[in-house]
Design an enzyme around this catalytic site. Structure first.
Site, mmCIF file in Angstrom:
data_model
loop_
_atom_site.group_PDB
_atom_site.id
_atom_site.type_symbol
_atom_site.label_atom_id
_atom_site.label_comp_id
_atom_site.label_asym_id
_atom_site.label_seq_id
_atom_site.Cartn_x
_atom_site.Cartn_y
_atom_site.Cartn_z
ATOM 1 N N ASP A 8 0.785 -1.233 0.000
ATOM 2 C CA ASP A 8 0.000 0.000 0.000
ATOM 3 C C ASP A 8 0.818 1.285 0.000
ATOM 4 O OD1 ASP A 8 0.867 0.177 2.732
ATOM 5 O OD2 ASP A 8 -0.889 -0.963 3.378
ATOM 6 N N HIS A 22 6.560 -7.779 -1.275
ATOM 7 C CA HIS A 22 5.536 -8.255 -2.208
ATOM 8 C C HIS A 22 5.213 -7.247 -3.301
ATOM 9 C CE1 HIS A 22 4.043 -11.122 1.194
ATOM 10 N NE2 HIS A 22 5.104 -11.578 0.572
ATOM 11 N N CYS A 61 -1.511 -3.712 -22.808
ATOM 12 C CA CYS A 61 -0.197 -3.098 -22.654
ATOM 13 C C CYS A 61 0.059 -2.161 -23.828
ATOM 14 C CB CYS A 61 0.873 -4.193 -22.596
ATOM 15 S SG CYS A 61 2.572 -3.584 -22.618
ATOM 16 N N CYS A 101 3.250 -3.901 -26.055
ATOM 17 C CA CYS A 101 3.095 -5.110 -26.875
ATOM 18 C C CYS A 101 1.660 -5.381 -27.310
ATOM 19 C CB CYS A 101 3.653 -6.329 -26.141
ATOM 20 S SG CYS A 101 2.667 -6.858 -24.713
#
Length: 295
Positions: free
Chosen positions: A113, A128, A198, A201
């Site tokens: 967060d 993480h 994206c 790509c």
């Protein structure tokens, strides 16, 4: 046997005074979990008894299915708007104060967060990852979550209003926010959500730059976290049940090396057997008292 402690905490092995002594001596590594952010309005995955409240989406499910990604991003689109309104609480500010006092070797957080940094902490190792970034699973490009949210808003006009109309009450939506910004939505709403591809790509494989359940923490991040613990005299765990090995391994490492392990969290912890100091109680109140005593 647990016994009441001053400042609203409950003591297991050790005491608040022993915790104070550990931190005052300095060279302490801090590991924080979702419980530290609950006072900011972000619920954790587990209840006070350690039981999992919700089952987050698994990495294999997300990466293997466009429908799963649609479900995740539709829910996260709503959750993100409320997630970003969370601000650091007294516990985050106390950790920053401890860092500024020079007593810490580092801060490792399981949270995604960014509230430690918002509270003024520096060099926070995000075990993480962070919700502020997005990564493409196909080409590896990383980009801003804010920019993606803006694209999603343009592609899904009125989606948030439809969610609120179904919920009937904004508080019902807010109350279901998860630590990763995800939220519960009806399937009928999810299927109307338009995924964004994206920009590099063109694939619809964008993922928040966080470690999903079932996904491995990058090796270099783990090595950095171990180094933080190895350089410390002791380990202080705040607001983590240590239910997953990604955090628990650092407790095992400190315990193996004969270092004191202090755990302060409201519910049961997987590391309770290794803890030399164990306090149960409100983190904001306990840490504020600790930071004031250390200053």
């Amino acid at each position: 046997m647990l016994r009441p402690a001053e400042g609203g905490a409950v003591e297991g092995p050790g005491s608040f005074d022993e915790l104070l002594g550990l931190v005052r001596a300095g060279e302490v590594a801090v590991l924080t979990g979702a419980g530290l952010s609950t006072e900011s309005g972000i619920p954790d995955y587990r209840g006070p008894d350690g039981t999992r409240r919700v089952m987050p989406m698994q990495y294999d499910e997300f990466s293997g299915s466009s429908a799963a990604r649609q479900r995740y991003w539709a829910r996260s689109f709503i959750g993100w708007q409320r997630f970003t309104r969370a601000h650091p609480n007294a516990g985050h500010r106390a950790v920053t104060a401890l860092q500024r006092s020079g007593r810490l070797t580092g801060i490792v957080t399981q949270n995604v967060d960014g509230l430690h940094q918002e509270a003024g902490a520096h060099d926070v190792l995000e075990l993480h990852g962070t919700l502020d970034r997005v990564v493409c699973l196909t080409c590896g490009d990383r980009s801003s979550r804010v920019a993606l949210h803006e694209r999603m808003a343009l592609a899904n006009p009125g989606f948030a209003d439809r969610v609120l109309a179904v919920a009937g009450d904004a508080s019902r939506v807010t109350s279901q926010i998860r630590p990763d910004g995800d939220i519960v939505l009806d399937d009928d709403l999810v299927t109307t959500f338009h995924l964004q591809a994206c920009l590099v790509c063109g694939r619809d494989t964008l993922k928040p730059d966080v470690v999903f359940f079932g996904e491995s923490v990058p090796k270099e991040t783990v090595a950095h976290a171990f180094d933080t613990v190895d350089r410390a005299r002791g380990l202080l765990v705040l607001g983590s049940s240590l239910a997953v090995m990604s955090g628990y391994r650092f407790v095992r490492r400190a315990h193996r090396d004969g270092k004191p392990v202090a755990i302060v969290t409201a519910g049961p912890s997987r590391g309770d057997g290794e803890a030399t100091i164990r306090l149960h109680g409100p983190l904001g109140e306990t840490l504020t008292r600790l930071a004031a005593a250390v200053a």
